[in-house]
Design a protein around this motif. Structure first.
Motif, short mmCIF file in Angstrom:
data_model
loop_
_atom_site.label_atom_id
_atom_site.label_comp_id
_atom_site.label_asym_id
_atom_site.label_seq_id
_atom_site.Cartn_x
_atom_site.Cartn_y
_atom_site.Cartn_z
N MET A 241 50.38 47.86 43.94
CA MET A 241 51.80 47.82 44.23
C MET A 241 52.40 49.19 43.93
SD MET A 241 52.76 44.15 42.46
CE MET A 241 54.50 44.33 42.91
N GLY A 242 53.29 49.65 44.81
CA GLY A 242 53.99 50.89 44.56
C GLY A 242 53.80 51.90 45.68
N SER A 243 54.65 52.93 45.69
CA SER A 243 54.61 53.95 46.71
C SER A 243 53.77 55.14 46.25
CB SER A 243 56.03 54.40 47.06
OG SER A 243 56.00 55.46 47.99
N ARG A 244 54.28 55.92 45.30
CA ARG A 244 53.53 57.06 44.78
C ARG A 244 52.70 56.66 43.56
NH1 ARG A 244 58.26 58.56 46.87
NH2 ARG A 244 58.32 60.36 48.28
N ALA A 245 53.35 56.03 42.60
CA ALA A 245 52.61 55.46 41.48
C ALA A 245 52.12 54.07 41.88
CB ALA A 245 53.50 55.38 40.24
N LYS A 246 50.94 53.68 41.40
CA LYS A 246 50.33 52.41 41.78
C LYS A 246 50.16 51.52 40.55
CE LYS A 246 49.46 53.83 46.07
NZ LYS A 246 50.08 53.23 47.26
N LEU A 247 50.55 50.26 40.72
CA LEU A 247 50.28 49.23 39.71
C LEU A 247 49.13 48.38 40.24
CD1 LEU A 247 53.93 48.13 38.80
CD2 LEU A 247 52.46 49.72 37.56
N ALA A 248 48.02 48.33 39.52
CA ALA A 248 46.82 47.65 40.00
C ALA A 248 46.67 46.28 39.36
CB ALA A 248 45.58 48.50 39.72
N ASP A 249 46.33 45.29 40.20
CA ASP A 249 45.95 43.95 39.74
C ASP A 249 46.97 43.35 38.76
OD1 ASP A 249 43.68 44.25 41.28
OD2 ASP A 249 42.47 44.97 39.60
N VAL A 250 48.20 43.20 39.24
CA VAL A 250 49.27 42.63 38.41
C VAL A 250 49.02 41.13 38.24
CG1 VAL A 250 51.77 42.25 38.25
CG2 VAL A 250 50.88 44.36 39.31
N PRO A 251 48.89 40.63 37.00
CA PRO A 251 48.57 39.21 36.79
C PRO A 251 49.59 38.26 37.42
CG PRO A 251 48.23 40.46 34.76
CD PRO A 251 48.92 41.37 35.73
N LYS A 252 50.87 38.60 37.34
CA LYS A 252 51.90 37.71 37.88
C LYS A 252 51.76 37.57 39.40
CE LYS A 252 54.32 36.23 34.41
NZ LYS A 252 54.39 34.77 34.11
N LEU A 253 51.34 38.63 40.07
CA LEU A 253 51.15 38.55 41.52
C LEU A 253 49.99 37.62 41.85
CD1 LEU A 253 51.99 39.55 44.30
CD2 LEU A 253 50.42 41.46 44.03
N HIS A 254 48.91 37.69 41.07
CA HIS A 254 47.79 36.77 41.26
C HIS A 254 48.24 35.32 41.06
CE1 HIS A 254 43.83 34.90 40.87
NE2 HIS A 254 44.26 34.37 39.73
N GLU A 255 49.03 35.06 40.02
CA GLU A 255 49.50 33.70 39.76
C GLU A 255 50.40 33.21 40.90
OE1 GLU A 255 51.46 33.73 36.02
OE2 GLU A 255 49.68 34.36 34.89
N LEU A 256 51.25 34.09 41.44
CA LEU A 256 52.14 33.71 42.54
C LEU A 256 51.34 33.35 43.79
CD1 LEU A 256 54.98 33.47 43.77
CD2 LEU A 256 54.86 35.92 44.29
N ILE A 257 50.34 34.16 44.13
CA ILE A 257 49.54 33.90 45.33
C ILE A 257 48.77 32.59 45.18
CG2 ILE A 257 47.56 34.72 46.67
CD1 ILE A 257 48.52 37.57 46.05
N GLN A 258 48.14 32.39 44.03
CA GLN A 258 47.37 31.16 43.82
C GLN A 258 48.28 29.94 43.85
OE1 GLN A 258 43.81 31.28 41.93
NE2 GLN A 258 44.04 29.48 40.62
#
Length: 305
Positions: A241-258
């Motif tokens: 996630m992000g444009s220039r800086a990247k956030l990798a493997d955000v746990p909350k995003l995994h929980e939302l998708i599942q």
């Protein structure tokens, strides 16, 4: 008297506190805007080189084929076997995969399947929250759900069809999709900014019991598959996630998708398969519509009473 004013020529403690808070908010806004959020135009972002997650298809398929062969040998040792049904499911899955690829093999078939999945994803996306979804690669898998422990069940059976068959089902496969999109910020104006997101979603495990109910002579000729709400679903996700800086493997995003995938499966817990030559899809849709209408009327009557 002059000390009661917020702003004066001589600096005060109140002025320093207010300016300090404003500077913190200003720095925070700059960090979010120039590191994570993409404020450029959509056509400009499309031309930028970006990282897109890939799928290690060959390694996944080799590992899964070895695991499937081991499970098949174990299943043949038991007193009860559903191998004839598993063979049927495997052939049906292969037909669906072939049709998604327009019966083509290699990169050409992969591209056709990718375009179909991308078109479906964009039809289903909430346009007010997500930008156009770009699907980069799709793995349709090599396996099918495996059934075991078949038993007859008379629970919730139709009077003219007193028996149903219950199975345990387990599904592990290489099925996965890699995509990218952007989350849209619509405040203070529409499409004010976008948060780029790249995802790879793959299936690790689906496990549940399943009830197979044969058709009734007085209803459309369909097989009814019912999945309980307590099924096991395990997805593997990688994300950036992000444009220039990247956030990798955000746990909350995994929980939302599942959670969203599980909610979709739970909302479609009853599947009706029309028997070819004996029923029509239109008749089944009409029956489902009448069932839903009856349930709503029954719920309204309970509320009124």
């Amino acid at each position: 008297m002059g000390s009661n004013y917020l702003f004066s020529i001589q600096p005060t403690f109140t002025q320093g506190l207010v300016l300090g808070q404003l500077s913190i908010f200003f720095l925070l806004a700059l960090i979010l805007k120039y590191l994570f959020i993409d404020t450029s135009l959509p056509h400009a972002t499309a031309s930028k080189a970006a990282y897109h997650p890939g799928i290690d298809t060959e390694a996944n398929r080799s590992l899964h084929q070895q695991r499937a062969q081991a499970e098949q040998r174990d299943g043949q040792k038991g007193a009860e076997s559903a191998e004839w049904f598993n063979m049927l499911l495997q052939q049906i899955a292969e037909v669906y995969r072939s049709k998604l690829r327009d019966d083509l093999f290699g990169p050409e078939g992969d591209e056709i399947a990718r375009r179909k999945v991308e078109a479906y994803a964009n039809r289903m996306r909430p346009a007010g929250f997500l930008d156009h979804i770009k699907v980069h690669s799709v793995d349709l898998g090599v396996s099918a759900p495996r059934l075991s422990n078949a038993r007859l069940s008379s629970e919730n059976a139709h009077p003219e069809s007193p028996m149903s068959a219950e199975f345990d089902v387990k599904y592990t496969d290489t099925i996965s999709v890699a995509l990218s999109t952007s989350y849209l910020f619509n405040y203070p104006m529409a499409s004010f900014a976008r948060l780029p997101v790249s995802l790879t979603i793959s299936l690790s495990l689906f496990e549940s019991s399943i009830l197979l109910t044969p058709p009734s002579p007085t209803s459309p000729a369909v097989l009814t598959l019912t999945i309980p709400q307590d099924f096991t679903l395990d997805l593997k996700t990688t994300s950036l996630m992000g444009s220039r800086a990247k956030l990798a493997d955000v746990p909350k995003l995994h929980e939302l998708i599942q959670h969203q995938v599980r909610r979709v499966l739970a909302s479609k817990a009853v599947w009706k398969v029309v028997l070819p030559g004996l029923g029509s899809v239109a008749a089944v849709k009409e029956e489902i519509r009448e069932e839903m209408q009856g349930k709503h009327e029954h719920a309204d009557a309970q509320i009124a009473s």
